[in-house]
Design a protein around this motif. Structure first.
Motif, PDB file in Angstrom:
ATOM      1  N   ALA A   1       0.748  -1.219  -0.065  1.00  0.00           N
ATOM      2  CA  ALA A   1       0.001   0.005   0.006  1.00  0.00           C
ATOM      3  C   ALA A   1       0.925   1.298   0.004  1.00  0.00           C
ATOM      4  O   ALA A   1       2.145   1.118   0.361  1.00  0.00           O
ATOM      5  N   SER A   2       0.294   2.350  -0.366  1.00  0.00           N
ATOM      6  CA  SER A   2       0.868   3.507  -0.351  1.00  0.00           C
ATOM      7  C   SER A   2       0.304   4.254   0.825  1.00  0.00           C
ATOM      8  O   SER A   2      -0.517   4.030   1.089  1.00  0.00           O
ATOM      9  N   THR A   3       1.006   5.525   0.970  1.00  0.00           N
ATOM     10  CA  THR A   3       0.218   6.355   2.273  1.00  0.00           C
ATOM     11  C   THR A   3       0.133   7.810   1.591  1.00  0.00           C
ATOM     12  O   THR A   3       0.830   8.284   1.267  1.00  0.00           O
ATOM     13  N   ASP A   4      -1.214   7.971   1.688  1.00  0.00           N
ATOM     14  CA  ASP A   4      -1.642   9.362   1.465  1.00  0.00           C
ATOM     15  C   ASP A   4      -1.981   9.966   2.733  1.00  0.00           C
ATOM     16  O   ASP A   4      -2.968   9.626   3.236  1.00  0.00           O
ATOM     17  N   HIS A   5      -1.237  11.106   2.691  1.00  0.00           N
ATOM     18  CA  HIS A   5      -1.411  11.469   4.045  1.00  0.00           C
ATOM     19  C   HIS A   5      -2.819  12.425   4.341  1.00  0.00           C
ATOM     20  O   HIS A   5      -3.060  12.840   5.455  1.00  0.00           O
ATOM     21  N   GLY A   6      -3.507  12.442   3.417  1.00  0.00           N
ATOM     22  CA  GLY A   6      -4.896  12.994   3.687  1.00  0.00           C
ATOM     23  C   GLY A   6      -6.001  11.892   3.789  1.00  0.00           C
ATOM     24  O   GLY A   6      -6.845  12.056   4.374  1.00  0.00           O
ATOM     25  N   ARG A   7      -5.781  10.627   3.002  1.00  0.00           N
ATOM     26  CA  ARG A   7      -6.574   9.527   3.005  1.00  0.00           C
ATOM     27  C   ARG A   7      -6.158   8.333   3.723  1.00  0.00           C
ATOM     28  O   ARG A   7      -6.997   7.362   3.884  1.00  0.00           O
ATOM     29  N   GLY A   8      -4.806   8.250   4.086  1.00  0.00           N
ATOM     30  CA  GLY A   8      -4.273   7.370   4.724  1.00  0.00           C
ATOM     31  C   GLY A   8      -3.533   6.173   3.974  1.00  0.00           C
ATOM     32  O   GLY A   8      -3.204   6.489   2.640  1.00  0.00           O
ATOM     33  N   ARG A   9      -3.902   4.950   4.274  1.00  0.00           N
ATOM     34  CA  ARG A   9      -3.091   3.801   3.103  1.00  0.00           C
ATOM     35  C   ARG A   9      -4.130   3.488   2.193  1.00  0.00           C
ATOM     36  O   ARG A   9      -5.157   3.239   2.176  1.00  0.00           O
ATOM     37  N   LEU A  10      -3.585   3.314   1.060  1.00  0.00           N
ATOM     38  CA  LEU A  10      -4.286   2.920  -0.210  1.00  0.00           C
ATOM     39  C   LEU A  10      -3.601   1.566  -0.717  1.00  0.00           C
ATOM     40  O   LEU A  10      -2.418   1.871  -1.073  1.00  0.00           O
ATOM     41  N   ASP A  11      -4.316   0.639  -1.129  1.00  0.00           N
ATOM     42  CA  ASP A  11      -3.558  -0.600  -1.837  1.00  0.00           C
ATOM     43  C   ASP A  11      -3.792   0.032  -3.280  1.00  0.00           C
ATOM     44  O   ASP A  11      -3.979   1.089  -3.711  1.00  0.00           O
ATOM     45  N   TYR A  12      -3.258  -1.054  -4.152  1.00  0.00           N
ATOM     46  CA  TYR A  12      -2.965  -0.657  -5.481  1.00  0.00           C
ATOM     47  C   TYR A  12      -4.129  -1.169  -6.253  1.00  0.00           C
ATOM     48  O   TYR A  12      -3.650  -1.109  -7.667  1.00  0.00           O
TER      49      TYR A  12
END
Length: 144
Positions: free
Chosen positions: A66-77
């Motif tokens: 997952a990546s981390t979007d500091h506005g939305r939290g963890r996002l998988d691919y």
């Protein structure tokens, strides 16, 4: 080595593996896409490749999925990339894992067989080795 340098080294290793195998590689302009490379496969399809650094832990390879979007939290691919190409520096190996085969946040690929010989639910690293993945894409059945 800091995280950016480690990520750059992983991208370079994956790029070299793909290019060395005769697969064309596209490098996206800018940093806003959820994948690091585009692999031009036989037949012209472009595979979205997210590069990850793997580390050897407890008889296997671990990496974030997952990546981390500091506005939305963890996002998988899922839906944002097709495969994760995982470079493990300590063993100089690249593994290619379809995004749909990955858990939401962290993945573990087993390097050694379990002592109890369990196979169900185990992701074996060799099943995702770059060389094995390449064989599948070069098979005559895939090209048809």
């Amino acid at each position: 080595m800091n995280t950016i340098a480690r990520g750059n080294a992983a991208e370079a290793a994956v790029l070299q593996a793909f290019a060395g195998a005769g697969i064309g590689v596209l490098i996206p302009f800018g940093g806003g896409l959820p994948f690091d490379l585009g692999a031009v496969m036989p037949g012209g399809a472009v595979l979205r490749v997210q590069v990850k650094c793997g580390r050897v832990r407890n008889c296997g390879v671990m990496f974030n999925t997952a990546s981390t979007d500091h506005g939305r939290g963890r996002l998988d691919y899922r839906g944002r990339a097709d495969v994760l190409a995982v470079y493990v520096e300590s063993i100089s190996r690249v593994f290619v894992v379809p995004v749909d085969d990955c858990p939401a946040y962290t993945c573990f690929l087993r390097l050694d067989p379990p002592r109890n010989n369990q196979r169900r639910g185990v992701r074996f690293a060799e099943d995702y080795a770059f060389e094995r993945w390449l064989e599948v894409y070069r098979s005559p059945r895939q090209a048809a």
